[in-house]
Design a protein around this motif. Structure first.
Motif, PDB file in Angstrom:
ATOM      1  N   ALA A  47      -2.594   4.711  -3.189  1.00 29.38           N
ATOM      2  CA  ALA A  47      -3.767   5.505  -2.786  1.00 29.38           C
ATOM      3  C   ALA A  47      -4.117   6.485  -3.903  1.00 29.38           C
ATOM      4  N   ASP A  48      -5.399   6.566  -4.235  1.00 30.18           N
ATOM      5  CA  ASP A  48      -5.837   7.500  -5.282  1.00 30.18           C
ATOM      6  C   ASP A  48      -6.009   8.916  -4.741  1.00 30.18           C
ATOM      7  N   TYR A  49      -6.146   9.030  -3.409  1.00 31.83           N
ATOM      8  CA  TYR A  49      -6.352  10.339  -2.781  1.00 31.83           C
ATOM      9  C   TYR A  49      -5.426  10.484  -1.580  1.00 31.83           C
ATOM     10  N   ARG A  50      -5.090  11.717  -1.287  1.00 26.88           N
ATOM     11  CA  ARG A  50      -4.345  12.019  -0.059  1.00 26.88           C
ATOM     12  C   ARG A  50      -4.991  13.237   0.592  1.00 26.88           C
ATOM     13  N   PRO A  51      -4.838  13.388   1.922  1.00 28.46           N
ATOM     14  CA  PRO A  51      -5.357  14.592   2.553  1.00 28.46           C
ATOM     15  C   PRO A  51      -4.702  15.822   1.917  1.00 28.46           C
ATOM     16  N   ALA A  52      -5.517  16.839   1.641  1.00 27.62           N
ATOM     17  CA  ALA A  52      -5.012  18.030   0.947  1.00 27.62           C
ATOM     18  C   ALA A  52      -3.923  18.724   1.754  1.00 27.62           C
ATOM     19  N   GLU A  53      -4.088  18.689   3.077  1.00 31.16           N
ATOM     20  CA  GLU A  53      -3.083  19.329   3.933  1.00 31.16           C
ATOM     21  C   GLU A  53      -2.624  18.359   4.995  1.00 31.16           C
ATOM     22  N   ILE A  92     -15.573  16.683  11.775  1.00 30.63           N
ATOM     23  CA  ILE A  92     -14.577  17.359  10.947  1.00 30.63           C
ATOM     24  C   ILE A  92     -14.753  16.887   9.515  1.00 30.63           C
ATOM     25  N   CYS A  93     -14.293  17.655   8.610  1.00 36.08           N
ATOM     26  CA  CYS A  93     -14.365  17.321   7.201  1.00 36.08           C
ATOM     27  C   CYS A  93     -12.937  17.385   6.671  1.00 36.08           C
ATOM     28  N   VAL A  94     -12.463  16.282   6.087  1.00 35.39           N
ATOM     29  CA  VAL A  94     -11.088  16.251   5.578  1.00 35.39           C
ATOM     30  C   VAL A  94     -11.143  16.340   4.059  1.00 35.39           C
ATOM     31  N   LYS A  95     -10.518  17.345   3.517  1.00 32.25           N
ATOM     32  CA  LYS A  95     -10.486  17.466   2.062  1.00 32.25           C
ATOM     33  C   LYS A  95      -9.401  16.547   1.507  1.00 32.25           C
ATOM     34  N   MET A  96      -9.766  15.730   0.517  1.00 34.52           N
ATOM     35  CA  MET A  96      -8.808  14.813  -0.109  1.00 34.52           C
ATOM     36  C   MET A  96      -8.569  15.256  -1.547  1.00 34.52           C
ATOM     37  N   VAL A  97      -7.348  15.166  -1.980  1.00 35.39           N
ATOM     38  CA  VAL A  97      -7.037  15.508  -3.378  1.00 35.39           C
ATOM     39  C   VAL A  97      -6.411  14.290  -4.063  1.00 35.39           C
ATOM     40  N   ARG A  98      -6.453  14.280  -5.383  1.00 36.17           N
ATOM     41  CA  ARG A  98      -5.947  13.143  -6.156  1.00 36.17           C
ATOM     42  C   ARG A  98      -4.423  13.043  -6.081  1.00 36.17           C
ATOM     43  N   THR A  99      -3.945  11.805  -6.062  1.00 39.15           N
ATOM     44  CA  THR A  99      -2.513  11.551  -6.224  1.00 39.15           C
ATOM     45  C   THR A  99      -2.264  11.325  -7.717  1.00 39.15           C
ATOM     46  N   GLU A 100      -1.016  11.248  -8.085  1.00 44.13           N
ATOM     47  CA  GLU A 100      -0.685  10.952  -9.480  1.00 44.13           C
ATOM     48  C   GLU A 100      -1.025   9.494  -9.798  1.00 44.13           C
ATOM     49  N   ASP A 101      -1.590   9.240 -10.959  1.00 45.20           N
ATOM     50  CA  ASP A 101      -1.755   7.861 -11.434  1.00 45.20           C
ATOM     51  C   ASP A 101      -0.413   7.452 -12.059  1.00 45.20           C
ATOM     52  N   ILE A 102       0.389   6.746 -11.270  1.00 42.12           N
ATOM     53  CA  ILE A 102       1.766   6.437 -11.682  1.00 42.12           C
ATOM     54  C   ILE A 102       1.774   5.583 -12.940  1.00 42.12           C
ATOM     55  N   PRO A 161       0.834  -1.205   0.000  1.00 42.82           N
ATOM     56  CA  PRO A 161       0.000   0.000   0.000  1.00 42.82           C
ATOM     57  C   PRO A 161       0.863   1.247   0.000  1.00 42.82           C
ATOM     58  N   THR A 162       0.254   2.401  -0.143  1.00 46.32           N
ATOM     59  CA  THR A 162       0.958   3.635   0.212  1.00 46.32           C
ATOM     60  C   THR A 162       0.253   4.205   1.436  1.00 46.32           C
ATOM     61  N   ARG A 163       0.954   5.092   2.123  1.00 48.17           N
ATOM     62  CA  ARG A 163       0.399   5.784   3.288  1.00 48.17           C
ATOM     63  C   ARG A 163       0.418   7.263   3.001  1.00 48.17           C
ATOM     64  N   GLU A 164      -0.731   7.898   3.142  1.00 48.73           N
ATOM     65  CA  GLU A 164      -0.838   9.336   2.880  1.00 48.73           C
ATOM     66  C   GLU A 164      -1.055  10.032   4.211  1.00 48.73           C
ATOM     67  N   LYS A 165      -0.081  10.841   4.588  1.00 54.82           N
ATOM     68  CA  LYS A 165      -0.085  11.463   5.923  1.00 54.82           C
ATOM     69  C   LYS A 165      -1.251  12.412   6.134  1.00 54.82           C
ATOM     70  N   PHE A 166      -1.833  12.362   7.342  1.00 53.07           N
ATOM     71  CA  PHE A 166      -2.884  13.295   7.746  1.00 53.07           C
ATOM     72  C   PHE A 166      -2.370  14.244   8.825  1.00 53.07           C
ATOM     73  N   ASP A 167      -1.738  13.670   9.846  1.00 55.24           N
ATOM     74  CA  ASP A 167      -1.066  14.495  10.854  1.00 55.24           C
ATOM     75  C   ASP A 167       0.148  13.713  11.349  1.00 55.24           C
ATOM     76  N   ALA A 168       0.710  14.096  12.489  1.00 53.23           N
ATOM     77  CA  ALA A 168       1.967  13.465  12.923  1.00 53.23           C
ATOM     78  C   ALA A 168       1.813  11.979  13.232  1.00 53.23           C
ATOM     79  N   VAL A 169       0.589  11.511  13.505  1.00 51.81           N
ATOM     80  CA  VAL A 169       0.424  10.108  13.919  1.00 51.81           C
ATOM     81  C   VAL A 169      -0.603   9.345  13.066  1.00 51.81           C
ATOM     82  N   ARG A 170      -1.230   9.998  12.099  1.00 56.17           N
ATOM     83  CA  ARG A 170      -2.313   9.336  11.363  1.00 56.17           C
ATOM     84  C   ARG A 170      -2.078   9.389   9.861  1.00 56.17           C
ATOM     85  N   PHE A 171      -2.634   8.376   9.188  1.00 54.91           N
ATOM     86  CA  PHE A 171      -2.511   8.342   7.727  1.00 54.91           C
ATOM     87  C   PHE A 171      -3.702   7.642   7.104  1.00 54.91           C
TER      88      PHE A 171
END
Ligand code: CTP
Length: 210
Positions: free
Chosen positions: A92-98, A111-121, A11-21
């Motif tokens: 992952a097709d999406y990652r947290p925007a920030e 809370i609402c987390v905005k997700m944006v697209r990752t590159e389709d490698i 998998p890939t891991r897309e960071k959300f904050d210091a401890v979450r993905f």
């Protein structure tokens, strides 16, 4: 000279904050089995791996990454010199925007987390594919397996795609067995019935090298 193959796994891991993905259930087993099968077939193997709980594959060049962006960089940087590329990773097709610095503290309410697209490698690899390179994808599907896989084969300019019904018992994420249908750009359709991931991997390699 040995043929060069790059395989992505896990998998890939897309960071959300210091401890979450944000991530997914991919175990990496199919990609690792492909790397071992390619090594056993005498190829020079590079394995680009997301975070998994597997032992490294001996005799291959291991590259460990976390995010989709890191995987894109690791794969695309090495792609031009490869004879074969198999993208078995569940990117992952999406990652947290920030990415929030520190650990997000809970507050009352939602809370609402905005997700944006990752590159389709894989699509990027298909768009820049050198002549003679064999590019292979996996299609993890829970419905319309062959139609969806055929769509990805054409859209991403692939040579082969392994159509994988991940909702079927004994197939797909985390288990030790799998069953796939290989679709080729020339209209080939090769069924690989339920078997260990090592056996499926060896058969996929046989097809790619034949
Ligand atoms: N893939 C990739 N980069 C991404 C997403 C997927 O390289 N950001 C690759 C995977 O490694 C796999 C193939 O594309 O080889 C198909 O992945 P899959 O998740 O089945 O499909 P998607 O292209 O993400 O399409 P969808 O989510 O609509 O099923």
């Amino acid at each position: 000279m040995k043929k060069k193959i790059l395989i992505s796994a896990g998998p890939t891991r897309e960071k959300f904050d210091a401890v979450r993905f944000w991530s997914n259930r991919s175990s990496g087993k199919m990609g690792y089995a492909l790397a071992a099968a390619a090594r056993d077939a005498g190829l020079e193997v590079t394995l680009v791996s997301g975070p998994v709980a597997l032992e490294p594959v001996s005799g291959v060049n291991m590259v460990c990454i976390e995010s989709a962006a890191e995987m894109a960089e690791a794969v695309k940087g090495r792609a031009p010199e490869m004879d074969i590329i198999i993208m078995a990773a569940a990117v992952a097709d999406y990652r947290p925007a920030e990415v929030i610095s520190g650990k997000l503290k809970k507050l009352p309410g939602e809370i609402c987390v905005k997700m944006v697209r990752t590159e389709d490698i894989l699509a990027s690899l298909g768009a820049a594919k050198p002549a003679g390179q064999i590019l292979v994808g996996f299609a993890a599907e829970t419905s319309d397996l062959l139609a969806n896989a055929a769509g990805k084969l054409a859209r991403k300019n692939l040579d082969w795609i392994a159509a994988n019904d991940v909702s079927r018992a004994g197939c797909g994420f985390a288990v030790d067995t799998n069953a796939v249908t290989l679709l080729g750009r020339g209209g080939e359709k090769i069924e690989l019935p339920l078997a260990s991931k090592s056996e499926i991997a060896a058969k996929i390699l046989q097809v790619l090298l034949s």
